[in-house]
Design a protein around this motif. Sequence first.
Motif, PDB file in Angstrom:
ATOM      1  N   SER A  41      26.348  33.340  33.128  1.00 36.46           N
ATOM      2  CA  SER A  41      27.370  32.757  33.988  1.00 36.46           C
ATOM      3  C   SER A  41      26.911  31.397  34.481  1.00 36.46           C
ATOM      4  O   SER A  41      25.713  31.162  34.662  1.00 36.46           O
ATOM      5  CB  SER A  41      27.631  33.663  35.198  1.00 36.46           C
ATOM      6  OG  SER A  41      28.139  34.917  34.790  1.00 36.46           O
ATOM      7  N   SER A  58      27.772  36.488  44.263  1.00 35.43           N
ATOM      8  CA  SER A  58      28.338  37.818  44.489  1.00 35.43           C
ATOM      9  C   SER A  58      29.784  37.922  44.014  1.00 35.43           C
ATOM     10  O   SER A  58      30.336  39.026  43.939  1.00 35.43           O
ATOM     11  CB  SER A  58      28.257  38.175  45.981  1.00 35.43           C
ATOM     12  OG  SER A  58      29.073  37.314  46.758  1.00 35.43           O
ATOM     13  N   SER A  59      30.400  36.787  43.688  1.00 34.31           N
ATOM     14  CA  SER A  59      31.798  36.784  43.251  1.00 34.31           C
ATOM     15  C   SER A  59      31.963  36.776  41.746  1.00 34.31           C
ATOM     16  O   SER A  59      33.084  36.943  41.248  1.00 34.31           O
ATOM     17  CB  SER A  59      32.517  35.553  43.832  1.00 34.31           C
ATOM     18  OG  SER A  59      32.555  35.595  45.240  1.00 34.31           O
ATOM     19  N   LYS A  60      30.902  36.576  41.014  1.00 29.98           N
ATOM     20  CA  LYS A  60      31.024  36.347  39.574  1.00 29.98           C
ATOM     21  C   LYS A  60      31.687  37.507  38.828  1.00 29.98           C
ATOM     22  O   LYS A  60      32.371  37.298  37.833  1.00 29.98           O
ATOM     23  CB  LYS A  60      29.652  36.033  38.973  1.00 29.98           C
ATOM     24  CG  LYS A  60      29.149  34.656  39.361  1.00 29.98           C
ATOM     25  CD  LYS A  60      27.777  34.347  38.770  1.00 29.98           C
ATOM     26  CE  LYS A  60      27.322  32.945  39.139  1.00 29.98           C
ATOM     27  NZ  LYS A  60      25.983  32.631  38.597  1.00 29.98           N
ATOM     28  N   GLU A  61      31.517  38.723  39.327  1.00 26.81           N
ATOM     29  CA  GLU A  61      32.114  39.863  38.634  1.00 26.81           C
ATOM     30  C   GLU A  61      33.642  39.855  38.730  1.00 26.81           C
ATOM     31  O   GLU A  61      34.319  40.508  37.944  1.00 26.81           O
ATOM     32  CB  GLU A  61      31.568  41.170  39.199  1.00 26.81           C
ATOM     33  CG  GLU A  61      31.954  41.431  40.638  1.00 26.81           C
ATOM     34  CD  GLU A  61      31.441  42.759  41.155  1.00 26.81           C
ATOM     35  OE1 GLU A  61      31.994  43.244  42.158  1.00 26.81           O
ATOM     36  OE2 GLU A  61      30.500  43.309  40.550  1.00 26.81           O
ATOM     37  N   ARG A  62      34.202  39.110  39.682  1.00 31.29           N
ATOM     38  CA  ARG A  62      35.649  39.014  39.845  1.00 31.29           C
ATOM     39  C   ARG A  62      36.278  38.002  38.886  1.00 31.29           C
ATOM     40  O   ARG A  62      37.481  38.050  38.647  1.00 31.29           O
ATOM     41  CB  ARG A  62      36.008  38.565  41.262  1.00 31.29           C
ATOM     42  CG  ARG A  62      35.580  39.472  42.382  1.00 31.29           C
ATOM     43  CD  ARG A  62      35.816  38.771  43.706  1.00 31.29           C
ATOM     44  NE  ARG A  62      35.439  39.587  44.855  1.00 31.29           N
ATOM     45  CZ  ARG A  62      36.300  40.220  45.628  1.00 31.29           C
ATOM     46  NH1 ARG A  62      37.585  40.145  45.391  1.00 31.29           N
ATOM     47  NH2 ARG A  62      35.886  40.931  46.652  1.00 31.29           N
ATOM     48  N   TRP A  63      35.483  37.037  38.438  1.00 28.84           N
ATOM     49  CA  TRP A  63      36.038  35.923  37.680  1.00 28.84           C
ATOM     50  C   TRP A  63      36.809  36.407  36.456  1.00 28.84           C
ATOM     51  O   TRP A  63      36.345  37.272  35.709  1.00 28.84           O
ATOM     52  CB  TRP A  63      34.937  34.982  37.229  1.00 28.84           C
ATOM     53  CG  TRP A  63      34.277  34.236  38.358  1.00 28.84           C
ATOM     54  CD1 TRP A  63      34.608  34.270  39.677  1.00 28.84           C
ATOM     55  CD2 TRP A  63      33.155  33.359  38.254  1.00 28.84           C
ATOM     56  NE1 TRP A  63      33.772  33.464  40.413  1.00 28.84           N
ATOM     57  CE2 TRP A  63      32.872  32.889  39.568  1.00 28.84           C
ATOM     58  CE3 TRP A  63      32.361  32.924  37.198  1.00 28.84           C
ATOM     59  CZ2 TRP A  63      31.834  31.992  39.825  1.00 28.84           C
ATOM     60  CZ3 TRP A  63      31.331  32.034  37.448  1.00 28.84           C
ATOM     61  CH2 TRP A  63      31.075  31.581  38.760  1.00 28.84           C
ATOM     62  N   THR A 120      39.491  38.134  36.434  1.00 31.40           N
ATOM     63  CA  THR A 120      40.190  39.402  36.638  1.00 31.40           C
ATOM     64  C   THR A 120      41.316  39.196  37.648  1.00 31.40           C
ATOM     65  O   THR A 120      41.446  38.148  38.276  1.00 31.40           O
ATOM     66  CB  THR A 120      39.233  40.477  37.183  1.00 31.40           C
ATOM     67  OG1 THR A 120      38.929  40.178  38.559  1.00 31.40           O
ATOM     68  CG2 THR A 120      37.939  40.520  36.373  1.00 31.40           C
TER      69      THR A 120
END
Length: 244
Positions: free
Chosen positions: A5, A225-230, A232
């Motif tokens: 990322s 901490s936000s990367k998993e949302r990208w 989606t």
Amino acid sequence: MAAASPKAIVSPSVLASNFADLGNEIRRMMHCGAEWVHMDVMDGHFVPNITMGAPVLASVHKTVDNVFMDCHMMVADPKRWVKPVAEAGGKSYTFHIEALSDPENAHEIVDLIHSTGMRAAVAISPDTPSSAISDRLGNSVDMLLVMTVVPGAGGQKFMQRCVPKVAELRARFPQKDIQVDGGVGPGTVGCCARAGSNVIVAGTALFGAEKPADVIADFKQQIDSSKERWGTDRALEGLEDAGK
């Protein structure tokens, strides 16, 4: 193996610094963890204000070791200033798509920027849709900048209506650096990070902070901490509370 990322980067805007002590102000931000410094170059034509030019950039380059100058060119003729900025030590050159008479020719300025060894970036103002950045252009640059205030002056209020453009660009360009600039601070950085921004420009929120190192660390933590949302449907959660 999946590509990594994009890295969390903070780029303090020197417009909010003490210009009488610019070198030390930049060193202070770098010491506090900022990877870049954001240099707003305004020509009095593309935007009404006039700020700094190549001579100031050159002075910073000569006096501040290992400085990465992230040059945001709010100028009417971005092609004209590529070589002077490169010679002054600029490392990244952001031009506005609105400054081009024919956006289809944007690849020419991107090639020119890259020929100098600088990173190339394209910016869009609040009233410009993210669709103005074609897939071809987005894939050719190193960074995309979404303005969340009207270009030309510091201290404006964050425009949350611009944040969905970040999410749209992140969905199309998952590995690119995506920068947000304008009114970003502790109360607004979260929605930018969740939407997909990994490069945060902030002025007063950093130069005016009692402990800027803590603010920079918090910004980076929120990005990571936000990367998993990208990419989606959760990317814009909480947007309605941003900027209030």
